[in-house]
Design an enzyme around this catalytic site. Sequence first.
Site, PDB file in Angstrom:
ATOM      1  N   CYS A 111     -13.106 -36.548  -8.257  1.00 52.29           N
ATOM      2  CA  CYS A 111     -11.768 -36.441  -8.851  1.00 52.29           C
ATOM      3  C   CYS A 111     -11.133 -35.115  -8.469  1.00 52.29           C
ATOM      4  O   CYS A 111     -11.751 -34.283  -7.792  1.00 52.29           O
ATOM      5  CB  CYS A 111     -11.836 -36.586 -10.371  1.00 52.29           C
ATOM      6  N   ASP A 153      20.020 -23.726  19.576  1.00 54.92           N
ATOM      7  CA  ASP A 153      20.089 -23.045  20.860  1.00 54.92           C
ATOM      8  C   ASP A 153      20.556 -24.078  21.885  1.00 54.92           C
ATOM      9  O   ASP A 153      20.379 -25.282  21.683  1.00 54.92           O
ATOM     10  CB  ASP A 153      18.702 -22.501  21.218  1.00 54.92           C
ATOM     11  N   ASP A 202      13.404 -22.744  21.666  1.00 53.15           N
ATOM     12  CA  ASP A 202      12.232 -23.054  22.484  1.00 53.15           C
ATOM     13  C   ASP A 202      10.963 -22.419  21.943  1.00 53.15           C
ATOM     14  O   ASP A 202       9.886 -22.591  22.501  1.00 53.15           O
ATOM     15  CB  ASP A 202      12.455 -22.646  23.943  1.00 53.15           C
TER      16      ASP A 202
END
Length: 741
Positions: free
Chosen positions: A20, A430, A629
């Site tokens: 549990c 970008d 990037d």
Amino acid sequence: MGFKGKEIETRTLPVLDMSCAVCANNVETTVRGLNGVEEATVNFAANTLTVRYHPSAITPLTMREAVRAAGYDLVVEEEDPAVIQEAMERKRYVRLRRDTIGAWVFSIPIALWGMMGWHVPGDAWVMTALSLVVMVVFGRSFYVNGVRHALHGVANMDTLVALSTSIAFCFSLFNTVYPSFWTERGLEPHVYYEASSMIIGFVLLGKLLEERAKNSTSSAIKGLMGLQPKTARRVREDEEEEVAIALLRVGDIVSVRPGERIPVDGSITSGFSSVDESMLSGEPIPVGKTEGDTVLAGTINQKGAFRMRASSVGRDTVLAQIVRMVQEAQGSKAPVQRIVDKVSAIFVPVVVGLAVITFVVWMAVGGTAYFSHALLSAVSVLVIACPCALGLATPTALMVGIGKGAERHILIKDAFALENLCKINTIVLDKTGTLTEGVPAVTDAYWISGENQEALNILYEAEMKSEHPLASAIVSWLEDRKGSAVEADRFESVTGRGVRLWVNNAVYWVGSKGFLDSFRAVVPVEVEKRIERWEEEGKSVVYYGNESELLAILAISDRLKPTSAKAVETLEAMGIEVHLLTGDGERTAGKIASSLRISHYKANVLPGGKDEYIQTLQAAGKKVAMVGDGINDSQALARADVSIAMGKGTDIAMDVAMVTLMTSDLMSLPDAIRLSRRTVRSIHQNLFWAFIYNLIGIPLAAGVLYPVNGLLLNPMLASAAMAFSSVSVVMNSLRLKFVRF
């Protein structure tokens, strides 16, 4: 305490014998308290421990000893721990299924006997024997685990089941052996063997259904792990031998036949083919591969055959890194989980206390005549309380959501990123590689004083050393014109502006309009008109000069991705404000923004300027995601509330971004946000129902409605409700698997 080595290693280790959420909390607390452990997180849904530790101070073997001492176990084998865990969990599932069936086979006759009120000589002893079989044979794990954990000073769900069933059985046994104790007082000596046996039957059934559902939540990670084949054909002295993947080493030569999955990362040494890399990059078109090209584990070879040299094996392959990243993300905890952890830590003691209070109140109100009511209500309180529903609420939703993302080529680093992504109301994009293809090419060139080979060669030398994204396009263009390197006296890169180099004591420069201005170079009127036309066409302009003289201008175009406009439109429709930042000139930036219908954009932005722009948005109260990037935009990515990297294959910026979109399709960006919103909504739903279940169920079991309408909750019904609560939470999480974006 300081450590000699500053290195930190992260491992995800399978945990065994947890029943549990309280167990998960016990394991986590045990490991976190060990010297040398920086952070430990247990995922109850996945049965895994993700631990960050100093290898110089502690080893996984030491962790296993501590976990075993706490009553659990860890799988620490280096080779295929997941396989070992899967085998052990399969055995556990088979045993659980056998115990469930056995418990019900014996419990049903007991329940029928008790409910029908049959009275035949010795019936109580028959029920005693049947109940004893259920408890000792099929429910023995509850008592063994309950006692074991009690010896370590902890309690869990097994404790509640063991207590409740033992109380019901012992009371019934007493009434069977000494019925006169009650008859002499004018009371009926009731027995509740059906309660003790049916509680075990319902709890086992709930755990069985829960295990099946939990296995479904991890199907995505199992699918990723299944991408790597189990064997490979290693080449030794031009002879091929089939070996296990674990036996391959860096430098080994491996033969790959048509239609096979590539076993490890490496480069082709002989042969050629095309490779389907869609499972990693999301790109549907197979990629041509020839001698010297890189191939990745898990991708599918098409029609050709080739041999390759292994460069990364085992845990170091790109596929293994992705699997590890998804596992760690699934094992991470959302901020809301901290509340659940605190509740789980005190859950069992509080429930036992409430059961005792329930018994005392009933006895105080009704005396001996209410003893049966008091006992049954206390037992019902013990049984109906469910720490599992709370413990499963967050991790199951995270596992399914993050796994669903991995299937859609969306890698989410952790639960924090997933939870924050749904709060984003502003996205900064970008340009290069995000909105555009990221493969620019020189489309136009104009030489002010005429083209000559020396100027071409100097430009070639400058761009060969440049790290700017547009440099490769210029180099490729120069190679077609027989450009070759020259010997430079000195080279210097100016971030965000360009490069300059010294050849024969003369300085040459290549870069942006701002760089041209710094050299005070004059731009002829006819050249100005040409630049204006190129910028109106959305092309980037690169300036090349010597000292204060402009020699040439180059136009570079990077095509917009086919899905960029649709992605921007979708984001706007979702109520997200889109911003464009680019280092290009004003006209180029305006042209791109106009074609994509982006209202907010900024041109001529340096890397530091992107960071400042995001700070400005945040100061205005916006939750900002930056998409770039992952390397050139690292400063801005670090500043954003959520950082998102566009990448594919080996170019994934895993260490930079919170979220990595492996495919070049920008439509995965709104998909990622939708996934976040739905997953967080599912977590909140799970937590709501888990808390509400316990808040309503425990008072109901205690008998608060008895004075109103005479309602007392039978312990059997309480155990059934407890089993259903855990399963319902997992099933709600599994709905995410069928969500369509």
